[in-house]
Design an enzyme around this catalytic site. Structure first.
Site, mmCIF file in Angstrom:
data_model
loop_
_atom_site.group_PDB
_atom_site.id
_atom_site.type_symbol
_atom_site.label_atom_id
_atom_site.label_comp_id
_atom_site.label_asym_id
_atom_site.label_seq_id
_atom_site.Cartn_x
_atom_site.Cartn_y
_atom_site.Cartn_z
ATOM 1 N N LYS A 268 23.223 3.504 -17.874
ATOM 2 C CA LYS A 268 22.774 3.724 -16.504
ATOM 3 C C LYS A 268 23.765 3.127 -15.498
ATOM 4 O O LYS A 268 24.730 2.477 -15.878
ATOM 5 C CB LYS A 268 21.358 3.167 -16.314
HETATM 6 C C1 PLP Z 1 16.730 6.268 -19.138
HETATM 7 C C2 PLP Z 1 15.503 6.841 -18.534
HETATM 8 C C3 PLP Z 1 14.257 6.227 -18.665
HETATM 9 C C4 PLP Z 1 14.004 5.080 -19.588
HETATM 10 O O1 PLP Z 1 14.746 3.946 -19.300
HETATM 11 P P1 PLP Z 1 14.724 2.745 -20.369
HETATM 12 O O2 PLP Z 1 15.224 1.584 -19.596
HETATM 13 O O3 PLP Z 1 15.664 3.163 -21.476
HETATM 14 O O4 PLP Z 1 13.346 2.579 -20.853
HETATM 15 C C5 PLP Z 1 13.188 6.740 -17.959
HETATM 16 N N1 PLP Z 1 13.326 7.841 -17.184
HETATM 17 C C6 PLP Z 1 14.502 8.478 -17.054
HETATM 18 C C7 PLP Z 1 14.589 9.671 -16.163
HETATM 19 C C8 PLP Z 1 15.631 8.013 -17.744
HETATM 20 O O5 PLP Z 1 16.788 8.673 -17.644
#
Ligand code: PLP
Length: 396
Positions: free
Chosen positions: A193
């Site tokens: 991210k």
């Molecule tokens: C990555 C992601 C999540 C989950 O994030 P985590 O921190 O891995 O639990 C939720 N929603 C979207 C749209 C994502 O891309």
């Protein structure tokens, strides 16, 4: 990793971890405090400052955005039989947390250009949902949904908006940071991210009762967190369990990364913006659609750069395009396989591909290209050259 032609493989995504992060993690490890503690406290305070000192929002770390979304829905009282409206064009985490609570996600189709939840479709679907409790917009790729329309819909229905902001740090809508628009917002710091702690998430909210419930449920339903337990004047061993909570706390080494990643968030965004601008300039005239930017004055986090291939102008499909990019030594991805095509969601609700025709249509055309701060200018040029070469060779 080398390709057949001897060039380095360019991965689809990489985190950008600097010496500051490494020193902070080492400091954490030497301190002996490796679970939730002072670094987490500092990361939360820094995050509150990032949202704006006067915003009144409190920040609560958790060990993933998935955990944060679960805590958010629990805190607003979503329970068995309730309904939560969201997009099918997302990662399964957005909807699975609804099922954790025995509630049912309901889906509305997307805007074909931004790939964000279509507020008009959401309003039509919501009209058929007597037990609707919440709406979860996902700011796809880092571009805000139409938050005026979504907030108006939620107000009309008397339901709560919980933003899935996993892609949108930093993103603005009408000049306001995502995180300060809705009652609850959840960010992700997963490895790929826009800022990363390996695993991790941040829930932000303004209502003190919500914040208190989230802090309690984050750690076993104990009414004070571990940090307080070791710093307050009450006997160190004493705590009270008030609910069957979860184990969703962030450990300090992750927060040590987050403290420094957050400081770089604007700089990281500027670099991704420059890459996106370069892609968009260079791809003009090719048989593809570049990402639609609805409000150029607002900040787009550019977590993803998603092109849509014009398949009618090509003699290859999307999957073959990604294979050819891999042969050029470039990693690509697909965001997303819509939830209604996934076996669990398809079978539970009896979906067909046409249940959400825009999400289905987009899925067949989309390719996510590499866009991250560790890419050099030469890496960006390599991606551009490969896209041009493949599309020129396969135009019809
Ligand atoms: C990555 C992601 C999540 C989950 O994030 P985590 O921190 O891995 O639990 C939720 N929603 C979207 C749209 C994502 O891309």
């Amino acid at each position: 990793m080398k390709t057949e032609s001897g060039r380095e493989f360019l991965p689809f995504a990489l985190p950008d971890i600097g010496e500051e992060e490494i020193a902070e993690v080492v400091d954490c490890l030497r301190s002996g405090w490796i679970t939730t503690g002072p670094k987490v406290r500092r990361f939360e305070q820094d995050f509150e400052a990032f949202l704006g000192a006067g915003s009144g929002f409190g920040a609560v770390t958790c060990n993933s955005a998935t955990a944060g979304l679960h805590l958010a829905l629990e805190a607003i009282g979503v329970g068995p039989g309730d309904q939560v409206l969201t997009t099918p064009y997302t990662f399964t985490a957005t909807a699975e947390v609804v099922r954790y609570l025995g509630a049912e996600p309901v889906f509305a189709d997307i805007e074909p250009d931004t790939l964000n939840l279509d507020p008009a479709a959401a309003r039509a679907v919501a009209g058929r949902c007597p037990k609707l409790k919440a709406i979860i917009p996902v700011h796809f790729a880092g571009q805000s949904c139409d938050m005026n329309a979504i907030a108006a819909l939620a107000a009309d229905l008397g339901v709560t908006v919980v933003d899935d902001a996993a892609h949108s740090l930093p993103t603005t809508f009408d000049g306001r940071l995502i995180g300060t628009l809705s009652p609850i917002t959840v960010f992700s710091f997963y490895a790929t991210k826009t800022i990363a702690t390996g695993e991790g998430g941040m829930l932000v909210a303004r209502d003190p009762a919500i914040l208190q419930r989230v802090r309690t449920m984050r750690l076993h339903g104990i009414n004070r967190d571990v940090f307080d337990r070791y710093t307050s004047t009450a006997p160190k061993w004493y705590y009270e369990v008030v609910a069957p909570g979860y184990k969703y706390n962030m450990p300090d080494p992750a927060a040590a990364l987050g403290i420094h990643q957050l400081r770089k968030a604007q700089r990281f965004q500027a670099r991704r913006q420059a890459i996106a601008d370069r892609y968009t300039r260079e791809f003009a005239g090719l048989p593809l659609s570049v990402p639609t930017v609805r409000r150029p004055a607002d900040m787009h986090a550019w977590h993803l750069y998603v092109i849509q291939l014009e398949l009618q102008s090509l003699d290859i499909d999307r999957d073959r395009f990604i294979e050819l990019m891999a042969q050029e030594g470039i990693g690509c991805s697909v965001h997303f396989i819509p939830l209604h095509l996934q076996p669990y969601w398809r079978d539970r609700y009896g979906f067909t591909p046409d249940s959400f025709p825009r999400a289905n249509g987009a899925f067949r055309r989309v390719v996510s290209l590499p866009i991250y701060t560790k890419m050099s200018d030469a890496d960006v040029e390599r991606v551009i050259d490969a896209v041009k070469r493949i599309l020129e060779r396969h135009a019809r």
